[in-house]
Design an enzyme around this catalytic site. Structure first.
Site, short mmCIF file in Angstrom:
data_model
loop_
_atom_site.label_atom_id
_atom_site.label_comp_id
_atom_site.label_asym_id
_atom_site.label_seq_id
_atom_site.Cartn_x
_atom_site.Cartn_y
_atom_site.Cartn_z
N ASP A 90 0.86 -1.19 0.00
CA ASP A 90 0.00 0.00 0.00
C ASP A 90 0.90 1.24 0.00
O ASP A 90 2.07 1.17 0.37
CB ASP A 90 -0.95 0.01 1.20
N GLU A 152 -0.09 -0.70 5.69
CA GLU A 152 0.95 -0.17 6.58
C GLU A 152 0.78 1.33 6.79
O GLU A 152 1.00 1.83 7.88
CB GLU A 152 2.34 -0.45 5.98
#
Ligand SMILES: [Zn+2]
Length: 447
Positions: A90, A152
């Site tokens: 991400d 994250e």
């Protein structure tokens, strides 16, 4: 072909695959980008690692709906050590697209660097892993495990997943590849992270607003009290001064050159850096208070009134080795002690995050130091990081015997989280070589 040549020949593939991955807008926030983008990125990562020997690679569902890519790849014999490879797919949102000089989701080469959101953080590190494994081919002498998480930058759900699934990720050495060198071409690992705690302080002095002409001078002013309290949190040089909190620590590793810091931080001409220590002391080893926000009347709409109550949100960065909760308690006691005029003070402490200190004496550190020296032609240094990475604490708590190594392609010029993020392809190549050499040496050092 030796490893270095093989990696050089793999860089064209690394670039085209990084371009594919950057083109997927995997911002893990459904309010900003469709969740299908993250699902596509997860699938891309799963397929890519399946192609380098993680034949069981699968998608694990996290509590926040994100998916982490997990997998294993067996080494030549079961007694060889296990290395866990970490990254995340991400990315941060692009922020203001007008501030980008290239399209954020289109990998673009400018001046030898590759620009795009996630090019370094952390998709560049994913390509580093893939390139290292491709260079090694069948010759990987250790057992490997993989985790590439998908949230994250937002909820960080992997932190809650690890303790309940400890066996899935158990390893002797963990390459946490979401960090970088202090400068491209100069190899480094990050060995300490500061802890963090937020404190909100409320000050109350009057039942309600009072006219500043009629009452000003004798009426206790809550905002003036708060300002006085906050002013005690730094001395004249700018060092953070919280009673009961040591502020004299010295950073033992590589220095952070002041000129580099000024440039990295965008400090304006004529403005001083803070503190009576070196830059590395101040940002990696010592406590720091930042005032994040103040509740008081905004300038627009303010009237000639004395403020009856005011609040501030403070962010306390805590040296590794100091309990963040205890440090936050010290800050609260300090604020009570310095409050003037008997004003009423209340404070709340948000759940703290601990600091982290890597154990650096083991075989994995020996192997990574040797690998970096060989890959870069100069010795590895150790860096700190002023922020905290909760996952590091969870990994250290869950696997107390494992060695955690924080490294990667995110050197300061990558501008991670900002517009115009980029990666230096030479860093991807050199770090992939480091990783490949590490995997070879670590098996030898352990046996
Ligand atoms: Zn990252």
């Amino acid at each position: 072909m030796d490893l270095r040549e093989r990696i050089a020949s793999l860089m064209r593939q690394a670039r085209s695959e990084l371009a594919e991955l950057v083109a997927i807008r995997s911002v893990a926030d459904p309010r900003q980008f469709p969740p299908e983008e993250c699902a596509r990125a997860a699938q891309w990562v799963r397929d890519a690692f399946a192609g380098v020997g993680f034949s069981d690679a699968w998608l694990a569902q996290m509590a926040d709906e994100s998916q982490a890519v997990l997998g294993t790849r067996r080494g030549p014999d079961p007694d060889t050590p296990t290395v866990l490879l970490y990254a995340h797919y991400d990315v941060q949102p692009p922020l203001n697209e007008a501030d980008w000089r290239t399209q954020p989701f289109e990998l673009t080469e400018v001046g030898g660097r590759w620009y795009g959101r996630g090019a370094a953080d952390c998709k560049g590190n994913i390509l580093m892993h893939l390139t290292a494994l491709r260079a090694l081919g069948e010759e990987v002498p250790v057992n490997l495990k993989l985790v590439v998480e998908g949230s994250e930058e937002t909820t960080g759900a992997l932190v809650d997943f690890v303790p309940g699934h400890a066996d899935l990720l158990r390893a002797d050495a963990i390459l946490v590849c979401d960090a970088g060198n202090a400068a491209a071409g100069h190899p480094a690992v990050t060995v300490s992270l500061r802890g963090v705690a937020d404190v909100v302080v409320h000050v109350e002095a009057l039942a309600s607003e009072l006219h500043s002409g009629t009452f000003g001078g004798a009426a206790p002013d809550a905002l003036a009290a708060l300002v006085a309290m906050l002013a005690t949190l730094r001395d004249g040089r700018g060092s953070t001064t919280v009673r009961g909190l040591d502020n004299t620590q010295v950073w033992p590793g590589a220095p952070y050159p002041p000129e580099a810091f000024r440039a990295d931080a965008g400090v304006l001409d004529g403005v001083s850096l803070l503190g009576d220590g070196t830059v590395s002391d101040m940002v990696w080893s010592r406590p720091a208070v930042t005032i994040l926000g103040i509740d008081c009347p905004p300038v627009l709409g303010s009237t000639a009134a004395i403020t009856p109550r005011a609040s501030a949100r403070l962010n306390l960065r805590v040296p590794p080795g100091t309990q963040a909760g205890e440090a936050a308690q010290a800050l609260v006691s300090h604020l009570h002690a310095v409050a003037p005029w008997g004003v009423h003070v209340k404070a709340e402490i948000a759940p703290p995050g601990s600091g982290f200190q890597a154990r650096t004496g083991g075989p994995a550190y020996q192997a990574i130091a040797a690998a970096m020296h060989e890959a870069y032609g100069q010795p590895m240094v150790t860096l700190g990081e002023g922020g905290s990475i909760p996952l590091c604490n969870v990994l250290a708590d869950t696997y107390p015997d494992a060695e955690l190594i924080l490294m990667g392609v995110e050197e300061p010029l990558t501008l991670i989280h900002a517009p115009n993020e980029s990666v230096d392809p030479a860093e991807i190549a050199a770090m992939a070589l480091t990783e490949a050499l590490f995997l070879q040496r670590y098996a030898a050092v352990r046996n």
